[in-house]
Scaffold this motif. Sequence first.
Motif, PDB file in Angstrom:
ATOM      1  N   LEU A 168      -2.388   3.454  10.710  1.00 50.57           N
ATOM      2  CA  LEU A 168      -2.899   3.603   9.857  1.00 50.57           C
ATOM      3  C   LEU A 168      -2.359   5.369   9.059  1.00 50.57           C
ATOM      4  N   LYS A 169      -2.586   6.275  10.099  1.00 49.88           N
ATOM      5  CA  LYS A 169      -2.712   7.452   9.981  1.00 49.88           C
ATOM      6  C   LYS A 169      -1.708   8.342   9.894  1.00 49.88           C
ATOM      7  N   ASN A 206      -1.772  11.257   4.196  1.00 51.80           N
ATOM      8  CA  ASN A 206      -2.863  12.002   2.714  1.00 51.80           C
ATOM      9  C   ASN A 206      -3.971  11.288   2.401  1.00 51.80           C
ATOM     10  N   VAL A 207      -4.545  10.047   2.783  1.00 47.94           N
ATOM     11  CA  VAL A 207      -5.536   9.553   2.709  1.00 47.94           C
ATOM     12  C   VAL A 207      -6.802   8.947   3.984  1.00 47.94           C
ATOM     13  N   LEU A 218       0.515  -1.340  -0.250  1.00 45.19           N
ATOM     14  CA  LEU A 218       0.106  -0.210  -0.126  1.00 45.19           C
ATOM     15  C   LEU A 218       1.208   1.165   0.201  1.00 45.19           C
ATOM     16  N   THR A 219       0.768   2.335  -0.934  1.00 45.20           N
ATOM     17  CA  THR A 219       1.401   3.427  -0.255  1.00 45.20           C
ATOM     18  C   THR A 219      -0.248   5.104  -0.511  1.00 45.20           C
ATOM     19  N   ASP A 220       1.081   5.508  -0.471  1.00 47.11           N
ATOM     20  CA  ASP A 220      -0.424   6.803  -0.843  1.00 47.11           C
ATOM     21  C   ASP A 220      -0.330   7.129  -2.196  1.00 47.11           C
ATOM     22  N   ASP A 221      -0.412   6.905  -2.933  1.00 46.32           N
ATOM     23  CA  ASP A 221      -0.292   7.022  -4.527  1.00 46.32           C
ATOM     24  C   ASP A 221      -1.525   5.584  -4.883  1.00 46.32           C
ATOM     25  N   PHE A 279       0.050   6.969   6.410  1.00 47.79           N
ATOM     26  CA  PHE A 279      -0.753   7.390   5.225  1.00 47.79           C
ATOM     27  C   PHE A 279      -1.524   8.704   6.026  1.00 47.79           C
TER      28      PHE A 279
END
Length: 694
Positions: free
Chosen positions: A161-162, A167-168, A128-131, A165
């Motif tokens: 998680l925060k 920005n998600v 998993l990535t920000d993209d 990530f």
Amino acid sequence: MVPKQQLSLQLLKEHFGFDSFLPNQQAIVSSILEGSDLLCIMPTGGGKSICFQLPALLLNGTAIVVSPLIALMKDQVDALRANGIAASFYNSSQAHATQNEILKKLQSQQIKLLYIAPESLPHLLPYLTDDNVSLFAVDEAHCISAWGHDFRPAYTQLNQLKELFPNVPIAAFTATADSAAQNDILEQLNIKNAERHIASFDRKNLFLEVRPGTNRFQQIIQFLEQRTDQNGIIYCLSRKGTEKLAEKLNNNGLNAKAYHAGMEAEARNRVQEDFVNDRTSIIVATIAFGMGIDKSNVRWVIHYNMPKNIEGYYQEIGRSGRDGLPADTLLFYSFSDVIQLRKFIEDSPTRDVQLAKLERMQQFAEALSCRRVALLNYFGEHVSENCGHCDNCKSPPQYFDGTILAQKVCSAVYRLKQQEAITIVVDVLRGSQNARVYDKGYQNIKTFGAVKDISWQDLQQYIIQMVNQGILEIRFHENGRLLLTPLANQILFEGRKVQLALFRKVEKTSHGKKTERMQSTGLFDKLKALRTEIAVEEKVPAYIVFSDYTLRDMEAKLPETITDFMEVSGVGEAKKNKYGARFLTVINAWSASKKSTHELSFSLFEKGMKVSDISRQRELKEDTIYNHFIKVHEEGGSIDLHQFISKEDINKIQSAKAELGDEVEGLKPYFIHFKEEIPYWKIRMALYLLENPD
């Protein structure tokens, strides 16, 4: 470029078959699209899933949905795929080859929604990535809170998680959480500043009923005799209780299966699949059953024993009537349940909180006023107007002067030196000749046998009423002994009066007699048969093809063309293309020989039935019944529509019509104009009367 709000409405119809959002849905979708973290408290059946499924379609990347039960993921994914949405699940039940294929699709962004169990998160994180992640949706978020009612340790790892990530957006969803649990959820997920969207907890389609827990099995049989063609769930406290009750139901000719956490996983999954696919009509279960279950046509829920808190009760009754059609809930209450639940709680690290929640649950069960008001106020939704749709509203209790009875009870408690629990007090007052009374010499006290004319169960319930009124106190931590309060002294020595409520007696039906089935046009059964046929072909649960609500809407609207078919609630582009022709064939064949559905509604009204009762009996929304009346009037039928709508409302809608202009299309502009305070049926009826004055 099409604005996102307009595009979200298009996708709502295209994939899910709905023309408009339910209350709060649009605001939640917009917040997620703007990248905000949020906590959404929305009752079961309120449309939580769409709140994260729809943004997932509009955002780049994959939405990761954390869901607690592996067994349900396949059904959730099947439902999305049936709606034309690229979805998958990833959990420990899959082969490595299958998991690797899903990871490849994730990296190439071929999946819009990926469901995972919290235990699977560590395995998935490296991919998993920000993209490639659009959002994290945490379903059944109360599981992360120790203050919630179903804490699960695996959920606690979501707190990273925060940080990983930032920005998600993280969107947490649950049907039940009081203010303490809400704060804890946000704390645990590291989203303390998240927006809170709290929808109304009012499930108007659920009938709420509580009965004393005496002769429970016979009462259940009588209840089910009136619901022979319906699916339902019975909740019990113990595993052994589920097995014994399921066996007794089967011995009485009913199709029931037990479900509890002590069963082998394969057997448990098989029971759940049989229920979801309508092969089993009754599940007798512990609370291990049903979390997140998407089966929309559960028509009733029975609690054989009292739940330990209102959150659990509310979530469990919420598994009925998810399609918005009428459903019944029945809770059996006995004081022995309270004692047993208190024993379960005694060694809990959150003992004090759980005991307080149990006390509130007990107060709800013993309430003599509107149950919906009590339920909504518990969740902070302050209302005072009675609902008219619970047992206490339908049959308000009758009161009698219980002063003498209360004096006898208080006297017995005093003479027993305030050392005995309710059961002994009842035995003494009724003059029971058993060992536990005689061994202590209680047959010699003055109040022995003073209340022989009242049954054991009724006398126990009257004493519980006295506890609720503050006349007596129960010391649970001291073997449940009864104590007198200052109020009891006023009753004994100062002439204070006491009002007690008479108990409603459950009407008995003759053994084997079946009550008349819900009056229907007959088309609904034909549509159900076709739905089952398709479900077998596609190896999916029937509700994934179409819900009961959608079939009822087909029955009401009688679409003749594929364009008409798209107007049915729950019919989107994918399902129109897959199923439209087959359902239209059945509908048009039936229409050629049967009288219309609006005539059937009117005939029931002519027999003296209220609109709410017609709606309940026909399993249609009240809006649909009013539309039927308009159709009857349009065809020259003898019905006065002015009895349903006031002149004041007609004038308001006439003014709105002048303000909005003649070019406005549909009813939604009017609905928005009135800030959603005037229902669609009333707008439609007013416009019709304005165009067709008598």
